[in-house]
Motif scaffolding. Sequence first.
Motif, mmCIF file in Angstrom:
data_model
loop_
_atom_site.group_PDB
_atom_site.id
_atom_site.type_symbol
_atom_site.label_atom_id
_atom_site.label_comp_id
_atom_site.label_asym_id
_atom_site.label_seq_id
_atom_site.Cartn_x
_atom_site.Cartn_y
_atom_site.Cartn_z
ATOM 1 N N THR A 105 0.847 -1.195 0.000
ATOM 2 C CA THR A 105 0.000 0.000 0.000
ATOM 3 C C THR A 105 0.885 1.248 0.000
ATOM 4 N N PRO A 106 0.677 2.163 -0.962
ATOM 5 C CA PRO A 106 1.501 3.379 -0.962
ATOM 6 C C PRO A 106 1.072 4.363 0.133
ATOM 7 N N VAL A 107 2.051 4.920 0.838
ATOM 8 C CA VAL A 107 1.819 5.910 1.889
ATOM 9 C C VAL A 107 2.823 7.034 1.664
ATOM 10 N N ALA A 108 2.348 8.290 1.705
ATOM 11 C CA ALA A 108 3.261 9.423 1.515
ATOM 12 C C ALA A 108 3.756 9.924 2.870
ATOM 13 N N VAL A 109 5.062 10.085 2.984
ATOM 14 C CA VAL A 109 5.662 10.557 4.241
ATOM 15 C C VAL A 109 6.653 11.686 3.958
ATOM 16 N N GLU A 110 6.871 12.523 4.971
ATOM 17 C CA GLU A 110 7.899 13.546 4.878
ATOM 18 C C GLU A 110 9.281 12.886 4.915
ATOM 19 N N ALA A 111 10.242 13.548 4.322
ATOM 20 C CA ALA A 111 11.630 13.065 4.386
ATOM 21 C C ALA A 111 12.492 14.224 4.897
ATOM 22 N N PRO A 112 12.947 14.115 6.149
ATOM 23 C CA PRO A 112 12.845 13.000 7.098
ATOM 24 C C PRO A 112 11.505 12.993 7.815
ATOM 25 N N SER A 113 11.246 11.882 8.578
ATOM 26 C CA SER A 113 9.990 11.765 9.337
ATOM 27 C C SER A 113 10.236 11.042 10.660
ATOM 28 N N GLU A 150 0.743 8.194 -7.785
ATOM 29 C CA GLU A 150 0.733 6.987 -6.943
ATOM 30 C C GLU A 150 -0.539 6.791 -6.117
ATOM 31 N N ARG A 151 -1.349 7.815 -5.981
ATOM 32 C CA ARG A 151 -2.575 7.744 -5.168
ATOM 33 C C ARG A 151 -2.331 7.021 -3.822
ATOM 34 N N PRO A 152 -1.583 7.641 -2.912
ATOM 35 C CA PRO A 152 -1.308 6.989 -1.620
ATOM 36 C C PRO A 152 -2.588 6.821 -0.793
ATOM 37 N N ALA A 153 -2.579 5.832 0.111
ATOM 38 C CA ALA A 153 -3.733 5.588 0.985
ATOM 39 C C ALA A 153 -3.924 6.762 1.938
ATOM 40 N N PHE A 154 -2.829 7.335 2.401
ATOM 41 C CA PHE A 154 -2.896 8.563 3.187
ATOM 42 C C PHE A 154 -1.554 9.268 3.147
ATOM 43 N N VAL A 155 -1.572 10.519 3.600
ATOM 44 C CA VAL A 155 -0.365 11.342 3.666
ATOM 45 C C VAL A 155 -0.089 11.612 5.137
ATOM 46 N N TYR A 156 1.095 11.219 5.599
ATOM 47 C CA TYR A 156 1.447 11.380 7.023
ATOM 48 C C TYR A 156 2.310 12.616 7.200
ATOM 49 N N ALA A 170 4.955 26.751 7.076
ATOM 50 C CA ALA A 170 4.520 28.138 6.856
ATOM 51 C C ALA A 170 3.046 28.138 6.462
ATOM 52 N N GLU A 171 2.394 29.272 6.728
ATOM 53 C CA GLU A 171 0.968 29.392 6.402
ATOM 54 C C GLU A 171 0.713 29.090 4.910
ATOM 55 N N SER A 172 1.609 29.573 4.047
ATOM 56 C CA SER A 172 1.433 29.328 2.604
ATOM 57 C C SER A 172 1.425 27.826 2.298
ATOM 58 N N HIS A 173 2.286 27.084 2.971
ATOM 59 C CA HIS A 173 2.377 25.648 2.712
ATOM 60 C C HIS A 173 1.231 24.894 3.369
ATOM 61 N N ARG A 174 0.780 25.368 4.539
ATOM 62 C CA ARG A 174 -0.418 24.766 5.148
ATOM 63 C C ARG A 174 -1.600 24.904 4.190
ATOM 64 N N ALA A 175 -1.784 26.120 3.681
ATOM 65 C CA ALA A 175 -2.909 26.364 2.774
ATOM 66 C C ALA A 175 -2.758 25.541 1.494
ATOM 67 N N GLY A 176 -1.544 25.506 0.955
ATOM 68 C CA GLY A 176 -1.306 24.801 -0.306
ATOM 69 C C GLY A 176 -1.517 23.295 -0.177
ATOM 70 N N VAL A 177 -1.000 22.711 0.913
ATOM 71 C CA VAL A 177 -1.164 21.275 1.128
ATOM 72 C C VAL A 177 -2.639 20.943 1.348
ATOM 73 N N ALA A 178 -3.319 21.760 2.170
ATOM 74 C CA ALA A 178 -4.744 21.525 2.430
ATOM 75 C C ALA A 178 -5.537 21.557 1.122
ATOM 76 N N GLU A 179 -5.191 22.489 0.251
ATOM 77 C CA GLU A 179 -5.912 22.610 -1.017
ATOM 78 C C GLU A 179 -5.750 21.339 -1.866
ATOM 79 N N VAL A 180 -4.521 20.839 -1.930
ATOM 80 C CA VAL A 180 -4.284 19.625 -2.711
ATOM 81 C C VAL A 180 -5.084 18.447 -2.145
ATOM 82 N N LEU A 181 -5.101 18.308 -0.810
ATOM 83 C CA LEU A 181 -5.827 17.192 -0.200
ATOM 84 C C LEU A 181 -7.330 17.341 -0.409
ATOM 85 N N ARG A 182 -7.807 18.580 -0.298
ATOM 86 C CA ARG A 182 -9.226 18.844 -0.500
ATOM 87 C C ARG A 182 -9.631 18.461 -1.917
#
Lengths: 397, 397
Positions: A105-113, A150-156, A170-182
Amino acid sequence: MFSVRIERLTSSLIRELLALTQQPDVISFAGGLPAREAMPPLDLRELPASLSQYGTTDGEPELRETIARQLTGIGLRVPPERVLITSGSQQGLDLVTKLFIDPDTPVAVEAPSYLAALQAFRFFGARMLELPLTPQGIDPQQLRELIRRERPAFVYLIPTFQNPSGVCYAESHRAGVAEVLRETGVALLEDEPYRELMYEAVDRTPLSGRLGGAPWMYMGSFSKTGIPGLRIGFIAASDDIHPHLVRIKQCTDLHTNRIGQWWCNRFLLDGDYLAHLDRLRAFYREKRDAMQAGLERHLGELATWSQPHGGLFFWVRLRQEVDERALLERALARKVAFMPGGAFYAHPPAFQGQMRLNFSLSTPEQIDRGLRMLGEVIRAYHAEAEARRSWPVAHVR
Amino acid sequence: MFSVRIERLTSSLIRELLALTQQPDVISFAGGLPAREAMPPLDLRELPASLSQYGTTDGEPELRETIARQLTGIGLRVPPERVLITSGSQQGLDLVTKLFIDPDTPVAVEAPSYLAALQAFRFFGARMLELPLTPQGIDPQQLRELIRRERPAFVYLIPTFQNPSGVCYAESHRAGVAEVLRETGVALLEDEPYRELMYEAVDRTPLSGRLGGAPWMYMGSFSKTGIPGLRIGFIAASDDIHPHLVRIKQCTDLHTNRIGQWWCNRFLLDGDYLAHLDRLRAFYREKRDAMQAGLERHLGELATWSQPHGGLFFWVRLRQEVDERALLERALARKVAFMPGGAFYAHPPAFQGQMRLNFSLSTPEQIDRGLRMLGEVIRAYHAEAEARRSWPVAHVR
């Protein structure tokens, strides 16, 4: 005789190291424990006798309600019915792993995590897809491409004072990541054990509260602000996910110990709670500042880093490559310990020469002395490496 | 979106039922909780502050030593190093499941067996092989044949005052089963949460102590004699298994809450411990006797059962078949609850008409009254069934 999963269970480097750094004369930047002297008193005098009986799988209603109210206050609207109390936030990772991960199962993680999350995902056979972490967080565009591919099962994600990097999105990245997930509807697992350990005011709005109808899970812990020995954490989740987590927890340990839950609820509602957080932040900020000063003094020419605005760690990148394990062995010989950076990646990074340095367990004086020794160890390592490069013939014999 | 494992997670009948039986005017023989009034006091006044910090995955050394000494005293020689403290004995089942079970892994279980164990094994995809339980235990010869045919990853047994059946294995069957496991080398998972709730002296020697070099795991709990809300259990294991369980537990919840561990150690070492067990046995024996008398009085002609020598349950087999769920609905309408026997089988049995009756939560008076109502409900059910059989034509219309 055993399941195939057992072959994926590598021994924890942290465990091996902690064994080595138990001696009191080692200055250890390797661990990640909070300082015991900063913990609140464990007052259990008014514990109701009724808590001796078995409890419910979801957790104590009072604590769930207090947590839901706090989450709503920080921008994550959730009813108490969707808060599940866990046996430490590590158990949240176990439940999510069971819910989502089959072999491959594909899972997206930060590098490092976070090391123990990577271990839990790997144990169940996840195929981990790394998203490079920048000082502002992961890049929303890279996330979008990874999801498309890859359509991961979730992003950690650990957006606030990340372990190990100390990064706060940063606020810009919070907003940007949220938009992609939405937009893509891929589930988010947001892990925030460090959010209250904040030393300068920064944006910390949970991503989980901005996802529209996309599925999310948000984990929190009382082990960094309260009492880790009680093993109390929680996982709140969207309504398509929460009921599954409850049923999995029932299979896992029936319910979390009630004494710890009772204490945590009192702790959160206590009139001294905010003052305790202030004291805790002042206590750790002093150590953080000591480490920043010590790094400038002793590793300024050897490494680069960003001073973290919260959490318990500095993430240090050496200017010249080293063999991290070999460097660690030399440091341990001088009775100073750090965590090799490579341990925090799902896949070994090309560059060897990163370190996670914890500042919560040492005094400012020990921090300075430990960093001085670490600087000497690194210089000696580089000098020897240089010597080997200069006389290659001698090494061929 | 989710793992394949989630499709195997059936909702727990116990959970649904417990919700129905929360009203105080229901006489419930359905649950399995110990009685709160029989629990020891939870005295935490002398708790050391050092227990606030994170602890070790293996558990508190003092408690592990006390448990190892007790196990050695009952015939299971094991050093403290091979005792792992768990977050309730349910967690032991989770760890063993992760260690052994891949999809389609064969596992041998008693029929009937502990519901939550069957759920945990099924969740991970085990192929369950049933061994019929007799009043003396499973038949060693049947076990030998099952092993020869299927070679299960392990054999899960509850030899002492089994849940749900109340069966305590006879010495002949303990010896016979141990011999088969010793000869075949198949691992044993021995689960003994009820062993101290003994109302008449019977042989209770653990099978795990007689296996020679064959692998074994032995689980115990403090939830039936001590305080279930603390969630403390343990699993001791042979040296080929123990290190894996520790590493899996580290991934699962780091470690078990330390406050509960401290209390359990004090409880076991307390001068009053044996007297507490005596009081507990007298307390439950009276209820057991009340249920035996009530069954004779109200279900004597309707059912057969064996009076259990320990534990918290009677296992009752009706002489005539019924639809267990339909009977339960009628009983609930009369405000009396039982657990349908079919729930305790890995595969639905051919005969419908068994019940598990718990006696720990009701008074002797409630037990008599509840059994009287249950007798009436069963008689009415049979009378209606008889009526349907006598006038088949009316039902064809």
